[in-house]
Design a protein around this motif. Structure first.
Motif, PDB file in Angstrom:
ATOM      1  N   ASN A 173     -49.614  -8.379   5.711  1.00 53.87           N
ATOM      2  CA  ASN A 173     -48.463  -7.648   5.193  1.00 53.87           C
ATOM      3  C   ASN A 173     -48.144  -8.003   3.756  1.00 53.87           C
ATOM      4  O   ASN A 173     -47.728  -7.145   2.976  1.00 53.87           O
ATOM      5  N   TYR A 188     -53.319  -2.985  10.469  1.00 50.14           N
ATOM      6  CA  TYR A 188     -52.358  -3.505  11.449  1.00 50.14           C
ATOM      7  C   TYR A 188     -52.749  -3.079  12.863  1.00 50.14           C
ATOM      8  O   TYR A 188     -52.741  -3.883  13.805  1.00 50.14           O
ATOM      9  N   ASN A 248     -44.158  -8.599  10.302  1.00 49.81           N
ATOM     10  CA  ASN A 248     -44.617  -7.262   9.911  1.00 49.81           C
ATOM     11  C   ASN A 248     -43.613  -6.515   9.058  1.00 49.81           C
ATOM     12  O   ASN A 248     -43.411  -5.313   9.221  1.00 49.81           O
ATOM     13  N   ASN A 281     -51.100   2.472   9.156  1.00 54.99           N
ATOM     14  CA  ASN A 281     -51.655   1.205   8.689  1.00 54.99           C
ATOM     15  C   ASN A 281     -52.829   0.826   9.591  1.00 54.99           C
ATOM     16  O   ASN A 281     -52.644   0.189  10.628  1.00 54.99           O
ATOM     17  N   SER A 286     -50.677  -6.070   1.726  1.00 52.97           N
ATOM     18  CA  SER A 286     -50.397  -4.637   1.680  1.00 52.97           C
ATOM     19  C   SER A 286     -49.178  -4.325   0.822  1.00 52.97           C
ATOM     20  O   SER A 286     -49.120  -3.290   0.143  1.00 52.97           O
ATOM     21  N   ASN A 317     -43.509  -5.103   6.221  1.00 50.01           N
ATOM     22  CA  ASN A 317     -44.135  -4.476   5.063  1.00 50.01           C
ATOM     23  C   ASN A 317     -43.388  -3.214   4.638  1.00 50.01           C
ATOM     24  O   ASN A 317     -42.606  -2.657   5.397  1.00 50.01           O
ATOM     25  N   GLN A 323     -44.488   1.605   6.717  1.00 46.29           N
ATOM     26  CA  GLN A 323     -44.546   1.269   8.139  1.00 46.29           C
ATOM     27  C   GLN A 323     -45.588   2.064   8.927  1.00 46.29           C
ATOM     28  O   GLN A 323     -45.990   1.626   9.990  1.00 46.29           O
ATOM     29  N   SER A 324     -45.968   3.245   8.476  1.00 50.77           N
ATOM     30  CA  SER A 324     -46.853   4.086   9.280  1.00 50.77           C
ATOM     31  C   SER A 324     -48.247   4.170   8.666  1.00 50.77           C
ATOM     32  O   SER A 324     -48.468   3.837   7.502  1.00 50.77           O
TER      33      SER A 324
END
Length: 359
Positions: A352, A304, A293, A301, A355, A295, A298-299
């Motif tokens: 990931n 995910y 993860n 998502n 994204s 990517n 981070q927030s």
């Protein structure tokens, strides 16, 4: 100590961030009740009668014993919630903290299995037989190793003595790991629901978060007292009240609920060595989630979080299915859930990569 309580913490963390301190308090209570119980536990002749003696003859032994056994289940619920929060809000990017937490979870599982075996009832004996027999799946050395572990040609008091010693040693390692976990946390700071580190929006840990931690501990203790007095054997199996019998296998061997996920993997595969390898792979899967993860953003998502919810759902369903007979349709559904669980790990990596290209 003053610096520890005055550490800067994100102001927007809420109840899910209070679980960790509650686990620490429960671990302390477990050690204290365990010491009290060990003073009256005798494993020379019949450990089962000794464990029943704690209920019947020891002053407040029933309270100590129920608190010790039910606290284990509540602690595992808290640990799984703590772990779920880490997965949903990506706390695992603090790699050292995530790995120390995973090590503590594995040690806690080992500790609870060893403690469960000391009761010497029908279910614990056959659970010991099943788990220790997996050592025999190791090529060449397996059969020799299992006799060394048992200390005999069968499970008896020798293994109980060894498990009692291990049951005292593991908490010391867990306490050491928890101190390392806490030191890493105070060095790297907590994350927050937003997933963004804003150094200007930080407040001191004391007194606001300390008070919140104390309230959470009080709520858990009230839950424990309520369970102990109203429904004390809610987490227990009926075979827990039957003394061990070498000549009678339970119709359905069922471990404690917090082992159900791993047990469903083991019993879905007929080959002993393959089942053991799949079990190890499931543990490794949780450990490598941070690497899957990495990517950029981070927030927020949703893809995910959807995949995480699918993983949690598959784990819950596997745990429920492990209580069912190994027959159609339960066996087939369980295999589908296992495949879903293991396929979600590489899917996270692909998600990931996609994204990262889009952002």
């Amino acid at each position: 100590m003053k610096k520890m309580f005055m550490i800067k913490t994100p102001s927007n963390i809420y109840i899910w961030w209070n679980i960790g301190s509650s686990i620490m308090m429960m671990m302390t209570i477990q050690i204290l009740t365990g010491i009290m119980l060990s003073m009256n536990y005798m494993n020379k002749n019949n450990p089962f009668n000794s464990s029943m003696n704690l209920y019947l003859n020891m002053n407040y032994g029933w309270m100590m014993r129920l608190m010790h056994s039910n606290m284990t289940s509540i602690m595992f619920i808290a640990m799984f919630v703590h772990m779920t929060r880490g997965l949903m809000y990506k706390s695992f990017f603090m790699m050292k903290m995530w790995m120390s937490g995973m090590m503590m979870l594995l040690l806690m599982m080992m500790e609870s299995f060893v403690g469960y075996s000391l009761v010497w009832n029908q279910m614990s004996y056959w659970a010991m037989m099943v788990i220790t027999n997996f050592v025999s799946a190791i090529p060449i050395m397996g059969n020799k190793m299992i006799k060394i572990i048992w200390g005999n040609f069968n499970i008896d008091i020798i293994l109980i003595n060894r498990f009692l010693s291990i049951h005292f040693l593991i908490p010391m390692i867990i306490l050491l790991m928890s101190m390392i976990h806490l030191m890493i946390l105070h060095k790297s700071k907590s994350n927050n629901p937003m997933g963004l580190m804003n150094k200007t929006d930080m407040i001191k840990l004391n007194p606001i978060f300390i008070i919140k931690d104390m309230i959470m501990v009080m709520i858990i203790m009230m839950m424990l007292v309520n369970i102990n007095l109203v429904n004390p054997f809610v987490f227990s199996n009926s075979d827990s009240f039957i003394m061990m019998n070498y000549f009678k296998t339970p119709s359905h061997i069922e471990p404690e609920w917090y082992f159900m996920f791993f047990y469903s993997i083991l019993r879905s595969i007929n080959n002993k060595l393959s089942g053991l390898m799949m079990l190890i792979m499931s543990i490794i899967s949780f450990m490598i989630i941070p690497k899957m993860n990495m990517n950029k953003f981070q927030s927020f998502n949703p893809l995910y979080k959807t995949m995480m919810l699918m993983m949690i759902t598959s784990i819950i369903l596997m745990s429920i299915l492990s209580t069912k007979p190994v027959e159609y349709p339960f066996k087939e559904i369980n295999i589908i859930m296992i495949l879903t669980f293991f396929s979600l790990i590489p899917m996270m990596k692909l998600m990931n990569k996609m994204s990262n290209k889009l952002i």
